[in-house]
Design a protein around this motif. Sequence first.
Motif, PDB file in Angstrom:
ATOM      1  N   SER A 246      66.436  42.506 -50.123  1.00  0.00           N
ATOM      2  CA  SER A 246      65.338  41.645 -50.550  1.00  0.00           C
ATOM      3  C   SER A 246      64.464  41.281 -49.362  1.00  0.00           C
ATOM      4  CB  SER A 246      65.870  40.347 -51.181  1.00  0.00           C
ATOM      5  OG  SER A 246      66.827  40.590 -52.179  1.00  0.00           O
ATOM      6  N   THR A 247      63.221  40.967 -49.659  1.00  0.00           N
ATOM      7  CA  THR A 247      62.330  40.427 -48.634  1.00  0.00           C
ATOM      8  C   THR A 247      61.365  39.434 -49.267  1.00  0.00           C
ATOM      9  OG1 THR A 247      60.754  40.952 -46.854  1.00  0.00           O
ATOM     10  CG2 THR A 247      60.610  42.261 -48.860  1.00  0.00           C
ATOM     11  N   LEU A 248      61.020  38.425 -48.513  1.00  0.00           N
ATOM     12  CA  LEU A 248      59.982  37.465 -48.895  1.00  0.00           C
ATOM     13  C   LEU A 248      58.923  37.463 -47.813  1.00  0.00           C
ATOM     14  CD1 LEU A 248      60.301  33.890 -50.327  1.00  0.00           C
ATOM     15  CD2 LEU A 248      58.945  34.262 -48.277  1.00  0.00           C
ATOM     16  N   GLN A 249      57.682  37.653 -48.211  1.00  0.00           N
ATOM     17  CA  GLN A 249      56.555  37.621 -47.286  1.00  0.00           C
ATOM     18  C   GLN A 249      55.614  36.518 -47.756  1.00  0.00           C
ATOM     19  OE1 GLN A 249      56.450  39.819 -44.525  1.00  0.00           O
ATOM     20  NE2 GLN A 249      58.516  40.274 -45.266  1.00  0.00           N
ATOM     21  N   GLY A 250      55.626  35.407 -47.037  1.00  0.00           N
ATOM     22  CA  GLY A 250      54.805  34.276 -47.438  1.00  0.00           C
ATOM     23  C   GLY A 250      54.393  33.443 -46.246  1.00  0.00           C
ATOM     24  N   GLY A 251      53.952  32.231 -46.502  1.00  0.00           N
ATOM     25  CA  GLY A 251      53.531  31.355 -45.413  1.00  0.00           C
ATOM     26  C   GLY A 251      52.952  30.053 -45.928  1.00  0.00           C
ATOM     27  N   LEU A 252      52.512  29.237 -44.980  1.00  0.00           N
ATOM     28  CA  LEU A 252      51.927  27.932 -45.266  1.00  0.00           C
ATOM     29  C   LEU A 252      50.647  27.774 -44.465  1.00  0.00           C
ATOM     30  CD1 LEU A 252      55.257  25.910 -44.886  1.00  0.00           C
ATOM     31  CD2 LEU A 252      54.125  26.440 -47.053  1.00  0.00           C
ATOM     32  N   ASN A 253      49.604  27.269 -45.106  1.00  0.00           N
ATOM     33  CA  ASN A 253      48.319  27.114 -44.431  1.00  0.00           C
ATOM     34  C   ASN A 253      48.295  25.858 -43.556  1.00  0.00           C
ATOM     35  OD1 ASN A 253      47.511  28.593 -47.212  1.00  0.00           O
ATOM     36  ND2 ASN A 253      46.114  29.195 -45.573  1.00  0.00           N
ATOM     37  N   HIS A 254      47.934  26.038 -42.273  1.00  0.00           N
ATOM     38  CA  HIS A 254      47.771  24.898 -41.370  1.00  0.00           C
ATOM     39  C   HIS A 254      46.561  24.057 -41.787  1.00  0.00           C
ATOM     40  CE1 HIS A 254      50.700  26.065 -38.305  1.00  0.00           C
ATOM     41  NE2 HIS A 254      50.259  27.295 -38.389  1.00  0.00           N
ATOM     42  N   ARG A 255      46.702  22.735 -41.674  1.00  0.00           N
ATOM     43  CA  ARG A 255      45.557  21.843 -41.879  1.00  0.00           C
ATOM     44  C   ARG A 255      45.150  21.145 -40.590  1.00  0.00           C
ATOM     45  NH1 ARG A 255      46.761  18.632 -47.592  1.00  0.00           N
ATOM     46  NH2 ARG A 255      47.397  20.464 -48.822  1.00  0.00           N
ATOM     47  N   LEU A 256      45.915  21.361 -39.538  1.00  0.00           N
ATOM     48  CA  LEU A 256      45.635  20.725 -38.256  1.00  0.00           C
ATOM     49  C   LEU A 256      45.405  21.779 -37.178  1.00  0.00           C
ATOM     50  CD1 LEU A 256      48.471  18.015 -38.279  1.00  0.00           C
ATOM     51  CD2 LEU A 256      46.050  17.658 -38.824  1.00  0.00           C
ATOM     52  N   PRO A 257      44.674  21.426 -36.114  1.00  0.00           N
ATOM     53  CA  PRO A 257      44.480  22.360 -35.000  1.00  0.00           C
ATOM     54  C   PRO A 257      45.670  22.338 -34.037  1.00  0.00           C
ATOM     55  CG  PRO A 257      43.264  20.361 -34.576  1.00  0.00           C
ATOM     56  CD  PRO A 257      43.874  20.198 -35.948  1.00  0.00           C
ATOM     57  N   VAL A 258      46.867  22.132 -34.597  1.00  0.00           N
ATOM     58  CA  VAL A 258      48.082  22.042 -33.796  1.00  0.00           C
ATOM     59  C   VAL A 258      49.208  22.752 -34.529  1.00  0.00           C
ATOM     60  CG1 VAL A 258      49.780  20.503 -32.730  1.00  0.00           C
ATOM     61  CG2 VAL A 258      47.388  19.813 -32.837  1.00  0.00           C
ATOM     62  N   SER A 259      49.966  23.538 -33.809  1.00  0.00           N
ATOM     63  CA  SER A 259      51.158  24.173 -34.373  1.00  0.00           C
ATOM     64  C   SER A 259      52.196  24.325 -33.268  1.00  0.00           C
ATOM     65  CB  SER A 259      50.817  25.535 -34.980  1.00  0.00           C
ATOM     66  OG  SER A 259      50.363  26.429 -33.977  1.00  0.00           O
ATOM     67  N   TYR A 260      53.435  24.589 -33.667  1.00  0.00           N
ATOM     68  CA  TYR A 260      54.526  24.720 -32.699  1.00  0.00           C
ATOM     69  C   TYR A 260      55.347  25.971 -33.008  1.00  0.00           C
ATOM     70  CZ  TYR A 260      53.670  19.896 -31.223  1.00  0.00           C
ATOM     71  OH  TYR A 260      53.091  18.739 -30.737  1.00  0.00           O
ATOM     72  N   LYS A 261      55.759  26.650 -31.962  1.00  0.00           N
ATOM     73  CA  LYS A 261      56.664  27.786 -32.095  1.00  0.00           C
ATOM     74  C   LYS A 261      57.444  27.956 -30.794  1.00  0.00           C
ATOM     75  CE  LYS A 261      53.167  31.213 -30.731  1.00  0.00           C
ATOM     76  NZ  LYS A 261      52.450  32.450 -31.142  1.00  0.00           N
ATOM     77  N   MET A 262      58.518  28.713 -30.838  1.00  0.00           N
ATOM     78  CA  MET A 262      59.373  28.882 -29.670  1.00  0.00           C
ATOM     79  C   MET A 262      58.745  29.843 -28.659  1.00  0.00           C
ATOM     80  SD  MET A 262      61.965  26.897 -30.050  1.00  0.00           S
ATOM     81  CE  MET A 262      63.140  27.532 -28.847  1.00  0.00           C
ATOM     82  N   GLU A 263      58.777  29.426 -27.392  1.00  0.00           N
ATOM     83  CA  GLU A 263      58.310  30.275 -26.292  1.00  0.00           C
ATOM     84  C   GLU A 263      59.297  30.176 -25.141  1.00  0.00           C
ATOM     85  OE1 GLU A 263      54.358  29.351 -25.091  1.00  0.00           O
ATOM     86  OE2 GLU A 263      53.432  30.079 -26.958  1.00  0.00           O
ATOM     87  N   GLN A 264      59.387  31.249 -24.351  1.00  0.00           N
ATOM     88  CA  GLN A 264      60.305  31.288 -23.219  1.00  0.00           C
ATOM     89  C   GLN A 264      59.544  31.190 -21.904  1.00  0.00           C
ATOM     90  OE1 GLN A 264      62.572  34.921 -22.619  1.00  0.00           O
ATOM     91  NE2 GLN A 264      64.407  33.744 -22.091  1.00  0.00           N
ATOM     92  N   SER A 265      60.001  30.291 -21.044  1.00  0.00           N
ATOM     93  CA  SER A 265      59.401  30.118 -19.728  1.00  0.00           C
ATOM     94  C   SER A 265      60.515  29.900 -18.711  1.00  0.00           C
ATOM     95  CB  SER A 265      58.450  28.908 -19.732  1.00  0.00           C
ATOM     96  OG  SER A 265      57.912  28.693 -18.436  1.00  0.00           O
ATOM     97  N   ASN A 266      60.521  30.718 -17.664  1.00  0.00           N
ATOM     98  CA  ASN A 266      61.582  30.653 -16.644  1.00  0.00           C
ATOM     99  C   ASN A 266      62.963  30.767 -17.271  1.00  0.00           C
ATOM    100  OD1 ASN A 266      59.658  30.260 -14.567  1.00  0.00           O
ATOM    101  ND2 ASN A 266      59.607  28.057 -14.997  1.00  0.00           N
ATOM    102  N   GLN A 267      63.080  31.680 -18.232  1.00  0.00           N
ATOM    103  CA  GLN A 267      64.331  31.983 -18.934  1.00  0.00           C
ATOM    104  C   GLN A 267      64.848  30.798 -19.759  1.00  0.00           C
ATOM    105  OE1 GLN A 267      66.993  33.470 -15.860  1.00  0.00           O
ATOM    106  NE2 GLN A 267      66.178  35.543 -16.114  1.00  0.00           N
TER     107      GLN A 267
END
Length: 444
Positions: A246-267
């Motif tokens: 199975s697969t689900l391809q969807g999402g949610l529309n942002h209403r703000l000019p701000v979002s968060y996601k994981m990023e790596q810096s210095n390991q």
Amino acid sequence: MKSILPLKSKPLIAFVFILFATTTTYAQRTINDIMDSTVVNHLLIISKKYGSLSFSGYLQPQYQVAQSNGTLAEYQGGNFGEYTSNRFRLRRGRLRADYMLMDDNNNPSTYFVLQFDGTEQGVNVRDFWGRYYENKWKLFYITMGLSGRPFGNELQLSSAGREAPERGRMSQILMRTERDLGVTFTFNPRWKDTKLKNIVFDAGIYNGQGLAGPAEFDNSKDFIFRLSHKTYVIKSIPLSIAGGVSTLQGGLNHRLPVSYKMEQSNQVWRMAKDSSANTINAVAPRRYYGADVQFATTSKSWKTELRAEVISGLQTSTATTSATPGSYPTDSQSVLLPYYTRNFSGAYLTFVQTLNSTDNQLILKYDYYDPNTKVSGMNVNANQGLTAADVRFDTFGFGFLHHFNPHFKAVIYYDMIKNESTEISGYETDRKDNVFTLRTQFYF
């Protein structure tokens, strides 16, 4: 069990038929099940022209004891009160009506389902859908309305037939309330001797929030695709096997000019803020990829069943929870909150052993849900922008199920819930949140 009532027939014939129907056993296996085919064939004798109407239902009174007061047991039937560690509950109370109309060649033509759920907390609609069968080529049918989403295996198992009291944490978080408003196109050849009769391909489009929210709140939709194989018996072993992807391809529309996601810096992985005007109306992704398999021996007296499923991908929610939101998230002052996107993974393994008689079953279940696979243990801390929503949980459950008669059963079940040790306040060690459940079920 289902009691069947024809819409229009002679009183004497109807009376005889009702007596017969009350001896016919019916067990709903999935939430999108239709009437048993043997029942349908008997209905054709007297209600071929006007269709047939049937009713079924079940009631689940239960008693639970938690390891401590105020236990967070959202995925074991709801959190306990601040000063409460035991409770009686009416977990579910369902009443369902099914209508089927056959064509002139005795093929299913139109199907309709309405199901209510009533508990001490109120009454709600759980299913309200219609289905149309294409009978020229007998290849397709379409389901529209409020129905179960065709993703995976556990999500589709009816609570009336599941052995464990609740679905796993992973299933409840990713697909809250299991049902959603939308449409599903299904390819499943129905010719008697076709080689593809066990192949099912579902393609669905849904709002996304399901019954967790009152209505669609953005323009994004969930596209769900599932390719599955019905139960196939290997007579030489003997063993049956079924499964799907199975697969689900969807999402949610942002209403703000701000979002968060994981990023790596210095390991070091951290939850990074992205401030950009381009974020507004952009789609925060929800991408699920799953596979499931079910094995079972063909014997009845000592039958063994093993079911497994794994799902991974991207999940978008908020800072404090990984659950799919039912409406656009806001704080206590109704201020809009930004979305957080995380990589997740989860799985479950269910083992059911029938003990001599089909009335007795031993249940063993393990499931885990890791809402953020980029970090674990002491790397989950507030300094990296992480919260309790990033903590992994493992649940070990075991129980015993007994059928007293065809209309009444009971299960005793214990959930051992283990969270990983982190630097998040309240999750430095394992929380005392194990739950014991004694559930009964009356059904007809």
